[in-house]
Each structure stands twice: as C-alpha cells, then as structure tokens.
Enzyme design. Structure first.
Site, PDB file in Angstrom:
ATOM      1  N   LYS A 254       0.572  -1.327  -0.092  1.00  0.00           N
ATOM      2  CA  LYS A 254       0.436   0.372   0.328  1.00  0.00           C
ATOM      3  C   LYS A 254       1.150   1.520  -0.153  1.00  0.00           C
ATOM      4  O   LYS A 254       0.588   2.094  -0.796  1.00  0.00           O
ATOM      5  CB  LYS A 254      -0.907  -0.071   1.421  1.00  0.00           C
TER       6      LYS A 254
ATOM      7  N   LYS B 189      -5.604 -10.192  -5.506  1.00  0.00           N
ATOM      8  CA  LYS B 189      -6.551 -10.133  -4.913  1.00  0.00           C
ATOM      9  C   LYS B 189      -8.018  -9.491  -5.233  1.00  0.00           C
ATOM     10  O   LYS B 189      -7.674  -8.148  -5.864  1.00  0.00           O
ATOM     11  CB  LYS B 189      -5.957  -9.883  -2.735  1.00  0.00           C
TER      12      LYS B 189
ATOM     13  N   LYS C 178     -11.593  -4.976  -1.695  1.00  0.00           N
ATOM     14  CA  LYS C 178     -12.625  -3.888  -1.695  1.00  0.00           C
ATOM     15  C   LYS C 178     -12.280  -3.025  -2.127  1.00  0.00           C
ATOM     16  O   LYS C 178     -12.791  -1.395  -2.704  1.00  0.00           O
ATOM     17  CB  LYS C 178     -13.717  -3.671  -0.895  1.00  0.00           C
TER      18      LYS C 178
HETATM   19  P1  TYM Z   1     -10.353  -6.335   5.556  1.00  0.00           P
HETATM   20  O1  TYM Z   1     -11.374  -5.368   6.033  1.00  0.00           O
HETATM   21  O2  TYM Z   1      -9.670  -6.458   4.587  1.00  0.00           O
HETATM   22  O3  TYM Z   1     -11.616  -7.969   4.802  1.00  0.00           O
HETATM   23  C1  TYM Z   1     -12.314  -8.458   5.542  1.00  0.00           C
HETATM   24  C2  TYM Z   1     -11.830 -10.045   5.408  1.00  0.00           C
HETATM   25  O4  TYM Z   1     -12.190 -10.444   4.257  1.00  0.00           O
HETATM   26  C3  TYM Z   1     -10.787 -11.705   4.118  1.00  0.00           C
HETATM   27  N1  TYM Z   1     -10.704 -10.866   2.121  1.00  0.00           N
HETATM   28  C4  TYM Z   1     -10.566 -11.901   1.770  1.00  0.00           C
HETATM   29  N2  TYM Z   1     -10.665 -13.095   2.316  1.00  0.00           N
HETATM   30  C5  TYM Z   1     -10.934 -14.075   0.956  1.00  0.00           C
HETATM   31  N3  TYM Z   1     -10.139 -13.589   0.093  1.00  0.00           N
HETATM   32  C6  TYM Z   1     -10.474 -11.775  -0.607  1.00  0.00           C
HETATM   33  N4  TYM Z   1     -10.343 -11.559  -1.577  1.00  0.00           N
HETATM   34  C7  TYM Z   1     -10.375 -11.518   0.355  1.00  0.00           C
HETATM   35  N5  TYM Z   1     -10.283 -10.165   0.862  1.00  0.00           N
HETATM   36  C8  TYM Z   1     -10.566  -9.961   2.322  1.00  0.00           C
HETATM   37  C9  TYM Z   1     -10.157 -10.931   4.688  1.00  0.00           C
HETATM   38  O5  TYM Z   1      -9.195 -11.341   5.062  1.00  0.00           O
HETATM   39  C10 TYM Z   1     -10.506 -10.515   6.292  1.00  0.00           C
HETATM   40  O6  TYM Z   1     -10.494 -11.847   7.214  1.00  0.00           O
HETATM   41  N6  TYM Z   1      -7.239  -5.615   8.866  1.00  0.00           N
HETATM   42  C11 TYM Z   1      -8.055  -6.532   8.154  1.00  0.00           C
HETATM   43  C12 TYM Z   1      -9.705  -5.866   9.356  1.00  0.00           C
HETATM   44  C13 TYM Z   1      -9.095  -6.189  11.175  1.00  0.00           C
HETATM   45  C14 TYM Z   1      -9.149  -7.312  12.230  1.00  0.00           C
HETATM   46  C15 TYM Z   1      -8.486  -6.579  12.955  1.00  0.00           C
HETATM   47  C16 TYM Z   1      -9.436  -8.462  11.238  1.00  0.00           C
HETATM   48  C17 TYM Z   1      -8.930  -5.131  11.554  1.00  0.00           C
HETATM   49  N7  TYM Z   1      -8.792  -5.587  13.212  1.00  0.00           N
HETATM   50  C18 TYM Z   1      -8.811  -8.026  14.154  1.00  0.00           C
HETATM   51  C19 TYM Z   1      -9.105  -9.374  12.549  1.00  0.00           C
HETATM   52  C20 TYM Z   1      -9.114  -9.117  13.284  1.00  0.00           C
HETATM   53  C21 TYM Z   1      -8.444  -5.726   6.969  1.00  0.00           C
HETATM   54  O7  TYM Z   1      -8.250  -4.826   6.869  1.00  0.00           O
HETATM   55  O8  TYM Z   1      -9.714  -6.830   6.527  1.00  0.00           O
END
Ligand code: TYM
Length: 331
Positions: A112, A197, A200
């Site tokens: 990023k 990947k 979003k």
């Molecule tokens: P985020 O918002 O990017 O994504 C949320 C969850 O979706 C999963 N994910 C995917 N899984 C499979 N294929 C994909 N293309 C895909 N894109 C996203 C992510 O692995 C995630 O589980 N840093 C985290 C948010 C966060 C968090 C936490 C998660 C902040 N604090 C504490 C767990 C525990 C994030 O950016 O997820």
C-alpha cells in the site's frame, strides 16, 4: 467457551472475497458455544486517503451487511471499533512492545505504501502502525480464534508475537490468538486480474463481485472473467489462476472441492454459467435481508449501541490489567 474476534474495514463495499474468506464463516461460528465479537473497524479506514462521509456510510452499510449475513446480535456482539476506546488505549501500549522493523516488513504496508508513493501521495503514519491497532483489537478481548482470509494471516501472526513478547516481559496478561482460515476461497482473486486479490478498495470494478451486486452485474462479471487459452478445465492455482479462482468460488458456494469440480466441466462457458448461478443464489437471501434491515435503521443503530456497551465491558478489565503490568499507575 472459545472467544472469537474478527473485523472488517469500511474502505469499500464488501465483496465476495470478504464473504467467502471471512464473513460467512463468522455467521457459521457456533454462536451458542463461542463467545464471539465482530467489529466494523472504522479506525483502520482512516489509514489511507478517505472521505469522512463515505467512511460513515460504509460503516453503517458494513454493519447492516454483517447482520444480513446472519450474525445474531442475541448470540454474538456486533459493534463499531471507534465506539470502544479500549482499542486505541491498548494500541499505544502495544506500540511500546512492537519494533519499527517488524512494522516495515508487513506485506500490506509495503504494497500500500508503494502504491501511495507511486501516485505521488504521502503515506500516513497510521498505515505503518495499523497492524498494532489490529493486534490491540484482538488482544483486548482475550481472543482465542480469529477467522480471517489469507491476506490477514501475517497480521494475526504479529498479534501472536506481540502477545508472547508482552507476556514474557511484563507477566502473563494476554491469550495468544490463532488465525483460522477457510479450506477453500481463503484468497478469492480479482476476476479480471487473477494474480491479484479481489480487494474492496481496488479500482478494478469489473473484476470485483460486490455483495450488493444485482444478478445481472454478477453475471456480466463472472462471464467476462479472465481465464486462459489452454485446453480443458484444470485446477492449478499457479499455472491456471483464473480457472482455479472460478473453481474455488463455485466450490465455496456449493460446498464441494475445486479439484473434483474441475473434472465435471469440459468448457469454461459451462463453468462460468454455473459459477454465476451459484453466486447469485448465495447472495439472494443476504440481499433480501439487507433490504429489510435498511428499512429499519433504528434497529441496526440499537444493535451497535448495545454491542459497543457489551464490548467495552469485556475489553476494559484486560486493558486495565495490561496498563498496570507495563508500569502505569492506576487512576
Ligand atoms: P478487510 O476489511 O480487508 O477484510 C475483511 C476480511 O475479509 C477477508 N478477505 C478476503 N478473504 C478471501 N479472499 C479475498 N479476496 C479477501 N479479501 C478480504 C480478510 O482476510 C478479512 O478476514 N485488517 C483487517 C481488519 C481487521 C481485523 C482486526 C481482522 C482489523 N482488526 C482484528 C481480524 C481481527 C482487514 O483489513 O480486513
């Protein structure tokens, strides 16, 4: 009771990747035998260039989608991160346990930050420290399990390292959490760029299936998915990533195995058609519940208010203990 915690960042509309990799499994957590918390992590959305009104809108939408996906507020806690101060309170303490080198090694930070610099923009300091806040999110609740997709595994690993380091230095305080990942679709790829990947926050709309896409939009995106010119439907993530991605999506929707499914198809056209139908059917009930919930915003707000209160009560004793352990005088 197993304590489960996970979160989603309101930086864009939720995608099929978020659903298959994480959110669907949150709804599958045995909410009667687990103590589960699910959070819209809005503070994390401020680490990159953002529009305040959009973050507010997406936070509300993500919370509504979590409920539409089947999280039952009677059985688990659904809340917004910024409503519970314990996350940032603990984050600072964990910054005093983490090293700058390990932050700079985080893959998501490197990617990023490089993208931001390419655009001529500056990199927010919070992008560097983001994984520490994520560790605090997890550790504040004494979490055992963190259901996430593949891309978050490194961040959960860091949370484990920080918990162990804190416990060694200042006495046993934190539970050491572990990530749990789905068997298939742990990394759903962009339909137009199967080497990347499905994210979003990315710009490539045609390659991303959003949870609120109409059936026609899903159809167009899946039917136009990039495959390859090799013959036969074969499951090979390295050599045939586009086809493998479709097989994984189909398997995740229908509960099968991507390798087995590859034997069923002779043409990409038939595979795409069935994948389209499977995704449309998967999203149909979720979209219907989302529509109903949108008609009752006061209900969603009430869930988030109650959820924040419950979460605060759970996190405060842990964070207070960490403050005392690291040498801060009780107030
Ligand atoms: P985020 O918002 O990017 O994504 C949320 C969850 O979706 C999963 N994910 C995917 N899984 C499979 N294929 C994909 N293309 C895909 N894109 C996203 C992510 O692995 C995630 O589980 N840093 C985290 C948010 C966060 C968090 C936490 C998660 C902040 N604090 C504490 C767990 C525990 C994030 O950016 O997820």
């Amino acid at each position: 009771m197993t304590r489960v915690f996970s979160g989603v960042k309101p930086t864009g509309h939720l995608t099929l990747g978020n659903y298959l990799g994480a959110v669907r499994r949150w709804a599958d957590v045995d909410q009667r035998h687990s103590d589960a918390l699910f959070c819209v992590v809005d503070l994390h959305a401020l680490t990159v260039d953002h529009d305040p009104a959009r973050v507010r809108r997406l936070t509300r939408q993500a919370a509504t989608l979590l409920l539409a996906a089947g999280l039952d507020p009677e059985l688990c806690t659904v809340f917004v991160q910024s409503h519970v101060d314990e996350h940032t309170r603990l984050s600072y303490v964990m910054e005093c346990v983490a090293n700058d080198g390990e932050m700079r090694r985080m893959i998501q930070y490197k990617e990023k930050a490089a993208r931001e610099r390419e655009r001529g923009g500056s990199v927010r300091l919070s992008l560097l420290t983001y994984p520490v806040l994520m560790a605090a999110d997890i550790l504040a609740y004494g979490t055992d399990e963190v259901p996430v997709g593949d891309d978050q595994a490194q961040h959960v690993e860091l949370a484990r390292d920080l918990a162990v380091r804190f416990n060694q230095r200042y006495g046993h305080t934190f539970v050491v959490p572990r990530a749990t990942r789905p068997g298939v679709a742990a990394r759903v790829m962009n339909l137009q760029e199967p080497a990347s990947k499905m994210g979003k926050s990315d710009d490539s709309g045609p390659g991303i299936v959003y949870l609120l896409d109409e059936p026609d939009a899903v159809r167009k995106k899946v039917m136009r998915a990039v495959t390859d010119s090799a013959a036969g439907v074969v499951y090979d993530r390295e050599e045939r990533p586009g086809v493998a991605n479709l097989l994984e999506i189909l398997a995740a929707c229908e509960g099968g195995d991507p390798e087995d499914l590859s034997g069923v198809y002779e043409s990409y056209g038939a595979l795409k058609k069935d994948t389209t139908e499977a995704v449309v059917e998967l999203l149909r009930p979720l979209q219907a519940r989302h529509k109903a919930l949108c008609a009752d915003p006061a209900y969603v707000e009430g869930v988030l208010r109650d959820g924040a209160e419950k979460a605060r009560g759970m996190a405060k004793p842990m964070v207070d203990t960490a403050y005392r352990a690291i040498g801060l005088l009780p107030a």
